[in-house]
Design a protein around this motif. Structure first.
Motif, PDB file in Angstrom:
ATOM      1  N   THR A   1       0.632  -1.191  -0.204  1.00 17.14           N
ATOM      2  CA  THR A   1      -0.039   0.053  -0.312  1.00 17.14           C
ATOM      3  C   THR A   1       1.112   1.025  -0.087  1.00 17.14           C
ATOM      4  O   THR A   1       1.765   1.352   0.810  1.00 17.14           O
ATOM      5  CB  THR A   1      -1.240  -0.002   1.257  1.00 17.14           C
ATOM      6  OG1 THR A   1      -1.200  -0.984   1.513  1.00 17.14           O
ATOM      7  CG2 THR A   1      -2.123   0.738   0.586  1.00 17.14           C
ATOM      8  N   VAL A   2       0.686   2.194  -0.865  1.00 15.95           N
ATOM      9  CA  VAL A   2       1.141   3.669  -0.777  1.00 15.95           C
ATOM     10  C   VAL A   2       0.600   4.334  -1.129  1.00 15.95           C
ATOM     11  O   VAL A   2      -0.550   4.528  -1.467  1.00 15.95           O
ATOM     12  CB  VAL A   2       2.217   3.155  -2.882  1.00 15.95           C
ATOM     13  CG1 VAL A   2       3.056   4.126  -2.877  1.00 15.95           C
ATOM     14  CG2 VAL A   2       3.058   1.933  -2.813  1.00 15.95           C
ATOM     15  N   ALA A   3       1.100   5.560   0.096  1.00  9.52           N
ATOM     16  CA  ALA A   3       0.562   6.803  -0.400  1.00  9.52           C
ATOM     17  C   ALA A   3       0.818   7.562  -1.116  1.00  9.52           C
ATOM     18  O   ALA A   3       1.954   7.871  -1.022  1.00  9.52           O
ATOM     19  CB  ALA A   3       0.540   7.453   1.479  1.00  9.52           C
ATOM     20  N   VAL A   4      -0.144   8.868  -2.227  1.00 12.89           N
ATOM     21  CA  VAL A   4       0.280  10.161  -2.348  1.00 12.89           C
ATOM     22  C   VAL A   4      -0.461  11.272  -2.052  1.00 12.89           C
ATOM     23  O   VAL A   4      -1.579  11.133  -1.668  1.00 12.89           O
ATOM     24  CB  VAL A   4       0.429   9.743  -3.935  1.00 12.89           C
ATOM     25  CG1 VAL A   4       1.242   8.391  -4.468  1.00 12.89           C
ATOM     26  CG2 VAL A   4      -1.119   9.150  -4.446  1.00 12.89           C
ATOM     27  N   PRO A   5       0.647  12.019  -2.177  1.00 14.71           N
ATOM     28  CA  PRO A   5      -0.273  13.269  -2.207  1.00 14.71           C
ATOM     29  C   PRO A   5      -1.165  13.626  -2.888  1.00 14.71           C
ATOM     30  O   PRO A   5      -2.538  13.813  -2.193  1.00 14.71           O
ATOM     31  CB  PRO A   5       0.315  14.371  -1.578  1.00 14.71           C
ATOM     32  CG  PRO A   5       1.510  14.299  -3.015  1.00 14.71           C
ATOM     33  CD  PRO A   5       1.447  12.525  -2.517  1.00 14.71           C
ATOM     34  N   ASN A   6      -1.824  13.562  -4.205  1.00 16.33           N
ATOM     35  CA  ASN A   6      -2.939  13.700  -4.710  1.00 16.33           C
ATOM     36  C   ASN A   6      -3.449  12.404  -6.238  1.00 16.33           C
ATOM     37  O   ASN A   6      -2.426  12.612  -6.296  1.00 16.33           O
ATOM     38  CB  ASN A   6      -2.862  14.886  -5.314  1.00 16.33           C
ATOM     39  CG  ASN A   6      -1.322  15.046  -6.507  1.00 16.33           C
ATOM     40  OD1 ASN A   6      -1.029  14.362  -7.540  1.00 16.33           O
ATOM     41  ND2 ASN A   6       0.008  16.055  -5.902  1.00 16.33           N
ATOM     42  N   ALA A   7      -4.256  12.799  -6.656  1.00 23.18           N
ATOM     43  CA  ALA A   7      -4.370  12.336  -7.712  1.00 23.18           C
ATOM     44  C   ALA A   7      -3.303  12.250  -9.218  1.00 23.18           C
ATOM     45  O   ALA A   7      -4.807  11.202  -9.166  1.00 23.18           O
ATOM     46  CB  ALA A   7      -6.127  12.100  -8.435  1.00 23.18           C
ATOM     47  N   ALA A   8      -3.251  13.311  -9.007  1.00 25.70           N
ATOM     48  CA  ALA A   8      -2.398  13.143 -10.480  1.00 25.70           C
ATOM     49  C   ALA A   8      -1.299  12.590 -10.194  1.00 25.70           C
ATOM     50  O   ALA A   8      -0.406  11.745 -11.196  1.00 25.70           O
ATOM     51  CB  ALA A   8      -1.752  15.150 -10.847  1.00 25.70           C
ATOM     52  N   LEU A   9      -0.264  12.523  -8.945  1.00 21.30           N
ATOM     53  CA  LEU A   9      -0.193  11.231  -8.426  1.00 21.30           C
ATOM     54  C   LEU A   9       0.200  10.040  -8.626  1.00 21.30           C
ATOM     55  O   LEU A   9       0.625   9.304  -9.203  1.00 21.30           O
ATOM     56  CB  LEU A   9       1.162  12.022  -7.348  1.00 21.30           C
ATOM     57  CG  LEU A   9       2.293  11.045  -7.044  1.00 21.30           C
ATOM     58  CD1 LEU A   9       3.968  11.192  -8.007  1.00 21.30           C
ATOM     59  CD2 LEU A   9       2.987  11.458  -6.265  1.00 21.30           C
ATOM     60  N   ALA A  10      -1.080  10.243  -7.983  1.00 19.31           N
ATOM     61  CA  ALA A  10      -1.317   8.579  -8.382  1.00 19.31           C
ATOM     62  C   ALA A  10      -1.823   7.764 -10.069  1.00 19.31           C
ATOM     63  O   ALA A  10      -1.581   6.813  -9.848  1.00 19.31           O
ATOM     64  CB  ALA A  10      -2.910   8.110  -7.601  1.00 19.31           C
ATOM     65  N   ALA A  11      -2.713   8.677  -9.893  1.00 24.94           N
ATOM     66  CA  ALA A  11      -2.449   7.783 -11.797  1.00 24.94           C
ATOM     67  C   ALA A  11      -1.460   7.858 -12.614  1.00 24.94           C
ATOM     68  O   ALA A  11      -1.251   6.940 -13.074  1.00 24.94           O
ATOM     69  CB  ALA A  11      -3.387   8.992 -12.756  1.00 24.94           C
ATOM     70  N   ARG A  12      -0.307   8.833 -12.673  1.00 23.70           N
ATOM     71  CA  ARG A  12       1.051   8.812 -13.192  1.00 23.70           C
ATOM     72  C   ARG A  12       1.807   7.489 -12.687  1.00 23.70           C
ATOM     73  O   ARG A  12       2.365   6.731 -13.166  1.00 23.70           O
ATOM     74  CB  ARG A  12       1.361   9.587 -12.967  1.00 23.70           C
ATOM     75  CG  ARG A  12       1.730  11.237 -13.838  1.00 23.70           C
ATOM     76  CD  ARG A  12       2.550  11.929 -13.640  1.00 23.70           C
ATOM     77  NE  ARG A  12       3.940  11.942 -13.220  1.00 23.70           N
ATOM     78  CZ  ARG A  12       4.206  12.585 -12.328  1.00 23.70           C
ATOM     79  NH1 ARG A  12       3.510  14.128 -12.092  1.00 23.70           N
ATOM     80  NH2 ARG A  12       5.526  12.150 -11.822  1.00 23.70           N
ATOM     81  N   LEU A  13       1.371   6.971 -10.824  1.00 27.20           N
ATOM     82  CA  LEU A  13       1.874   5.751 -10.343  1.00 27.20           C
ATOM     83  C   LEU A  13       1.643   5.131 -11.015  1.00 27.20           C
ATOM     84  O   LEU A  13       1.620   4.042 -10.953  1.00 27.20           O
ATOM     85  CB  LEU A  13       1.981   5.889  -8.847  1.00 27.20           C
ATOM     86  CG  LEU A  13       2.710   4.840  -8.447  1.00 27.20           C
ATOM     87  CD1 LEU A  13       4.202   4.422  -8.003  1.00 27.20           C
ATOM     88  CD2 LEU A  13       2.179   4.884  -6.357  1.00 27.20           C
ATOM     89  N   LYS A  14       0.020   5.094 -11.569  1.00 26.80           N
ATOM     90  CA  LYS A  14      -0.888   3.439 -11.691  1.00 26.80           C
ATOM     91  C   LYS A  14      -0.237   3.063 -12.619  1.00 26.80           C
ATOM     92  O   LYS A  14      -0.328   2.248 -13.182  1.00 26.80           O
ATOM     93  CB  LYS A  14      -1.964   3.861 -11.557  1.00 26.80           C
ATOM     94  CG  LYS A  14      -3.037   2.467 -11.725  1.00 26.80           C
ATOM     95  CD  LYS A  14      -4.486   3.723 -11.909  1.00 26.80           C
ATOM     96  CE  LYS A  14      -5.573   1.962 -11.866  1.00 26.80           C
ATOM     97  NZ  LYS A  14      -7.015   2.599 -10.941  1.00 26.80           N
ATOM     98  N   GLN A  15       0.606   4.299 -13.361  1.00 27.59           N
ATOM     99  CA  GLN A  15       1.014   4.000 -15.252  1.00 27.59           C
ATOM    100  C   GLN A  15       1.715   3.134 -15.458  1.00 27.59           C
ATOM    101  O   GLN A  15       2.086   2.570 -15.981  1.00 27.59           O
ATOM    102  CB  GLN A  15       0.649   5.224 -16.339  1.00 27.59           C
ATOM    103  CG  GLN A  15      -1.095   5.466 -16.516  1.00 27.59           C
ATOM    104  CD  GLN A  15      -0.013   6.788 -17.070  1.00 27.59           C
ATOM    105  OE1 GLN A  15       0.632   7.361 -17.283  1.00 27.59           O
ATOM    106  NE2 GLN A  15      -1.446   7.647 -17.406  1.00 27.59           N
TER     107      GLN A  15
END
Length: 166
Positions: A74-88
């Motif tokens: 489980t990884v925490a990110v501060p915003n949805a944009a970074l979550a989308a980039r990390l998901k890719q």
């Protein structure tokens, strides 16, 4: 002749060599019965965080490993944009961790707005001369107090406060 004092080592032996004594907080944590059981999990999480940073330094500048349980990271990110980039990039991250010996079956991303992303303010690169500061101060005081000039007056006030010599 006197013998030299023995080095300050604990009786811990690692690969045939004595390990240097640790001090302070780590001693307290290791010797505290209630907390000592958490140390292996904390060390494992920190090691995993470093491994993720090594694999994806730009992403994990802001992302944080929360936990690894039952093969799910489980990884925490501060915003949805970074979550989308990390998901890719999850397949790349997962393959890199598997090659590093981590048994990761799935990676879950949590957006945690409370994660603080603090970057240091860049150092001031331009220093204004005293005459320039006086000119800006004079301009700020001679501007008409008209509502159209309010933004300019505020900007001048901020500029002067940033460059004021204390």
């Amino acid at each position: 002749m006197s013998t030299p004092p023995a080095p300050s080592f604990r009786s811990y032996i690692k690969r045939g060599k004595p390990v240097a004594q640790t001090s302070g907080a780590s001693d307290f944590l290791r010797l505290n019965d209630q907390i000592s059981s958490l140390l292996p999990a904390v060390r494992r999480r920190l090691h995993l965080q470093r491994e993720c940073q090594r694999l994806m330094p730009r992403m994990f500048e802001y992302a944080e490993v929360l936990q690894l349980q039952d093969g799910q990271l489980t990884v925490a990110v501060p915003n949805a944009a970074l979550a989308a980039r990390l998901k890719q990039n999850l397949p790349t991250l997962q393959n890199g961790l598997l090659e590093g010996g981590w048994q990761i079956n799935a990676i879950k991303i949590k957006v945690q707005v409370t994660c603080k992303v603090e970057k240091e303010a860049p150092p001031k690169q331009i220093a204004m001369s005293d005459s320039a500061l006086r000119a800006f101060a004079s301009l700020e005081q001679t501007l008409d107090p008209h509502p159209q000039n309010a933004g300019l007056r505020d900007a001048l006030a901020r500029l002067l406060s940033r460059h004021r010599k204390d």
